[in-house]
Design a protein around this motif. Structure first.
Motif, mmCIF file in Angstrom:
data_model
loop_
_atom_site.group_PDB
_atom_site.id
_atom_site.type_symbol
_atom_site.label_atom_id
_atom_site.label_comp_id
_atom_site.label_asym_id
_atom_site.label_seq_id
_atom_site.Cartn_x
_atom_site.Cartn_y
_atom_site.Cartn_z
ATOM 1 N N ILE A 52 53.681 61.907 44.113
ATOM 2 C CA ILE A 52 55.009 62.199 44.356
ATOM 3 C C ILE A 52 56.226 61.244 44.375
ATOM 4 O O ILE A 52 56.428 60.300 44.489
ATOM 5 C CB ILE A 52 54.886 61.868 46.109
ATOM 6 N N ALA A 53 57.486 62.650 44.027
ATOM 7 C CA ALA A 53 58.741 61.845 43.842
ATOM 8 C C ALA A 53 59.470 62.449 45.239
ATOM 9 O O ALA A 53 59.108 63.596 45.505
ATOM 10 C CB ALA A 53 59.512 61.942 42.525
ATOM 11 N N VAL A 101 52.066 51.443 50.279
ATOM 12 C CA VAL A 101 52.318 52.860 49.741
ATOM 13 C C VAL A 101 53.474 52.236 48.358
ATOM 14 O O VAL A 101 54.749 51.750 49.293
ATOM 15 C CB VAL A 101 53.136 53.852 50.112
ATOM 16 N N PRO A 102 53.269 51.958 47.124
ATOM 17 C CA PRO A 102 54.134 51.087 46.077
ATOM 18 C C PRO A 102 54.968 52.106 45.834
ATOM 19 O O PRO A 102 54.542 53.232 45.611
ATOM 20 C CB PRO A 102 53.500 51.078 44.631
ATOM 21 N N ALA A 103 56.102 51.814 46.478
ATOM 22 C CA ALA A 103 57.917 52.320 45.933
ATOM 23 C C ALA A 103 58.919 52.360 45.381
ATOM 24 O O ALA A 103 59.502 51.470 45.600
ATOM 25 C CB ALA A 103 58.215 53.585 47.366
ATOM 26 N N ARG A 104 59.498 52.770 44.598
ATOM 27 C CA ARG A 104 60.584 52.776 43.703
ATOM 28 C C ARG A 104 62.060 53.178 44.189
ATOM 29 O O ARG A 104 61.536 54.199 43.598
ATOM 30 C CB ARG A 104 60.029 52.351 42.235
ATOM 31 N N VAL A 105 62.881 52.937 44.254
ATOM 32 C CA VAL A 105 64.212 53.764 44.134
ATOM 33 C C VAL A 105 65.406 53.253 43.160
ATOM 34 O O VAL A 105 65.275 52.272 41.971
ATOM 35 C CB VAL A 105 65.444 52.929 45.191
ATOM 36 N N TYR A 126 56.253 55.470 36.208
ATOM 37 C CA TYR A 126 56.062 54.705 37.286
ATOM 38 C C TYR A 126 55.664 56.297 38.395
ATOM 39 O O TYR A 126 54.146 55.448 39.156
ATOM 40 C CB TYR A 126 57.433 54.456 38.159
ATOM 41 N N ILE A 127 55.466 57.122 38.460
ATOM 42 C CA ILE A 127 54.837 58.191 38.776
ATOM 43 C C ILE A 127 53.297 58.566 37.872
ATOM 44 O O ILE A 127 52.349 58.716 39.027
ATOM 45 C CB ILE A 127 55.881 59.721 38.720
ATOM 46 N N GLY A 128 53.501 58.062 37.207
ATOM 47 C CA GLY A 128 51.650 58.415 36.485
ATOM 48 C C GLY A 128 50.747 56.613 37.085
ATOM 49 O O GLY A 128 49.629 57.222 36.814
ATOM 50 N N LYS A 129 51.616 55.922 37.271
ATOM 51 C CA LYS A 129 50.983 55.039 37.773
ATOM 52 C C LYS A 129 50.665 55.367 38.710
ATOM 53 O O LYS A 129 49.722 54.311 39.916
ATOM 54 C CB LYS A 129 51.726 53.461 37.324
ATOM 55 N N GLY A 130 51.058 56.423 39.873
ATOM 56 C CA GLY A 130 50.642 56.008 41.484
ATOM 57 C C GLY A 130 51.952 55.881 42.508
ATOM 58 O O GLY A 130 51.313 55.830 43.094
ATOM 59 N N HIS A 131 52.918 55.236 41.679
ATOM 60 C CA HIS A 131 54.323 55.106 42.704
ATOM 61 C C HIS A 131 54.408 56.163 43.200
ATOM 62 O O HIS A 131 54.964 57.123 42.555
ATOM 63 C CB HIS A 131 55.000 53.981 42.076
ATOM 64 N N ALA A 150 68.115 66.953 43.447
ATOM 65 C CA ALA A 150 66.101 67.371 43.630
ATOM 66 C C ALA A 150 65.606 68.461 42.497
ATOM 67 O O ALA A 150 64.100 68.255 41.629
ATOM 68 C CB ALA A 150 65.748 67.977 45.498
ATOM 69 N N VAL A 151 66.045 69.666 42.524
ATOM 70 C CA VAL A 151 65.572 70.501 41.371
ATOM 71 C C VAL A 151 66.175 70.400 40.633
ATOM 72 O O VAL A 151 65.035 69.990 39.168
ATOM 73 C CB VAL A 151 66.520 71.891 41.666
ATOM 74 N N LEU A 152 66.334 68.908 39.666
ATOM 75 C CA LEU A 152 67.221 68.639 38.006
ATOM 76 C C LEU A 152 65.965 67.316 37.930
ATOM 77 O O LEU A 152 65.689 67.908 37.008
ATOM 78 C CB LEU A 152 68.058 67.985 38.365
ATOM 79 N N ARG A 153 65.843 66.802 38.988
ATOM 80 C CA ARG A 153 64.431 65.429 39.099
ATOM 81 C C ARG A 153 63.150 66.180 38.806
ATOM 82 O O ARG A 153 62.262 66.135 38.412
ATOM 83 C CB ARG A 153 64.276 64.322 40.031
ATOM 84 N N GLY A 154 63.220 66.986 39.759
ATOM 85 C CA GLY A 154 61.545 67.821 39.614
ATOM 86 C C GLY A 154 61.571 68.320 38.292
ATOM 87 O O GLY A 154 60.903 68.261 38.061
ATOM 88 N N ILE A 155 62.295 68.943 37.316
ATOM 89 C CA ILE A 155 62.593 69.830 36.076
ATOM 90 C C ILE A 155 62.304 68.467 35.552
ATOM 91 O O ILE A 155 61.332 68.436 34.476
ATOM 92 C CB ILE A 155 63.730 70.261 36.413
ATOM 93 N N GLU A 156 62.966 67.168 35.308
ATOM 94 C CA GLU A 156 63.179 65.981 34.659
ATOM 95 C C GLU A 156 61.227 65.309 34.888
ATOM 96 O O GLU A 156 60.692 64.957 33.519
ATOM 97 C CB GLU A 156 63.833 64.995 34.843
ATOM 98 N N MET A 157 61.422 65.120 35.690
ATOM 99 C CA MET A 157 59.438 64.886 36.069
ATOM 100 C C MET A 157 58.594 65.725 35.575
ATOM 101 O O MET A 157 57.484 65.559 36.505
ATOM 102 C CB MET A 157 59.857 64.502 37.678
ATOM 103 N N ASN A 158 58.519 66.346 35.085
ATOM 104 C CA ASN A 158 57.495 67.683 35.640
ATOM 105 C C ASN A 158 57.150 67.889 36.763
ATOM 106 O O ASN A 158 55.395 68.341 36.629
ATOM 107 C CB ASN A 158 56.843 67.381 34.257
#
Ligand code: UDP
Length: 244
Positions: A52-53, A101-105, A126-131, A150-158
């Motif tokens: 989750i991002a 829940v480990p979270a990064r800003v 980070y996302i791949g590690k479950g953060h 949100a859409v931009l990062r959604g695309i960038e984060m696959n």
């Protein structure tokens, strides 16, 4: 023995939380009890194996358009709006932290003593590690919104989809709180949303999702447990994708 993880329809999600979602019933600011409830939903969805991002808005604190309407220079007002999203991101990180829940800003505007700067490979790692990764400061540019971020990062984060969390269970032909005849849609195409000016996200966000084939899911987050239902493909929602 631990229970087997359920089959997920969507493995990686970008959740868009508006500032208003964090405001609860208050007229301004952050209601931490609401942030805690949302953090709970995210914790159970992550525990089911979803990645989750999050992009957080800032409208509960400051919106550029409101500043501009009061005579401010629009770009300056937008920078203030982006700073508001950073406050929300920190508050939400705190709520996730309390749930373990480990979270990064990661901020699109560097502010190195407060949080990390957005760098795509770092965010992917980070996302791949479950953060849980919380993207702050929108796109980093004035004249945009956090919907577009949100859409931009959604695309960038696959991501497999962007989930727009709202107060109602999908997209309606009119505001269901004001019009009892408003029709709810299960599915819409990007062009139907744009042509009928349906109030889902701003036009730039919808066009970016369309051009990159990223599905948009509109769902209520008033109901606890709904985010998990989304990843399992069981939520009452509207999905925006495809042509037609
Ligand atoms: N903003 C901006 N660029 C961005 C994202 C946001 O300038 O890429 C500013 C803009 O002023 C906006 C404010 O930040 O009004 C808060 O974001 P938004 O209105 O999208 O928040 P939400 O409605 O989701 O709470």
């Amino acid at each position: 023995m631990t229970a087997p993880r359920p089959e997920l329809k969507y493995k990686r999600l970008l959740l868009k939380l508006s500032g208003e979602a964090l405001m609860g019933k208050q007229s301004y600011g952050i209601d931490m009890s609401v942030a805690d409830r949302l953090a709970n939903d995210i914790a159970e969805t992550a525990a089911a194996g979803a990645e989750i991002a999050i992009v957080v808005g800032g409208g509960n604190i400051f919106r550029g358009l409101t500043g501009a309407a009061k005579g401010m220079d629009r770009a300056t007002a937008d920078y203030m709006g982006m700073l508001a999203t950073v406050m929300n991101a920190l508050a939400f990180q705190n709520a996730l932290d309390h749930r373990g829940v480990p979270a990064r800003v990661l901020s699109a505007i560097p502010m190195q003593t407060i949080c990390e700067s957005y760098v795509r490979p770092k965010a992917l790692s980070y996302i791949g590690k479950g953060h849980v990764v919380i993207f702050a400061a929108g796109t980093g540019n004035p004249f945009f919104t956090t919907d577009t971020a949100a859409v931009l990062r959604g695309i960038e984060m696959n991501c497999d989809a962007v989930v727009k969390a709202t107060q109602v269970d999908g997209v309606y032909s009119a505001d269901p709180k004001k019009d009892s005849k408003a029709k709810r849609f299960d599915r819409l195409s990007y062009s139907q949303v744009l042509a009928n000016d349906l109030k889902v996200m701003d036009g730039a966000a919808i066009a970016l999702a369309r051009d990159n084939g990223l599905p948009l899911i509109v769902v209520s987050i008033e109901e606890p447990g709904n985010l998990l239902k989304v990843v399992l493909g069981q939520a009452r929602q509207t999905i925006i994708e495809g042509t037609g």
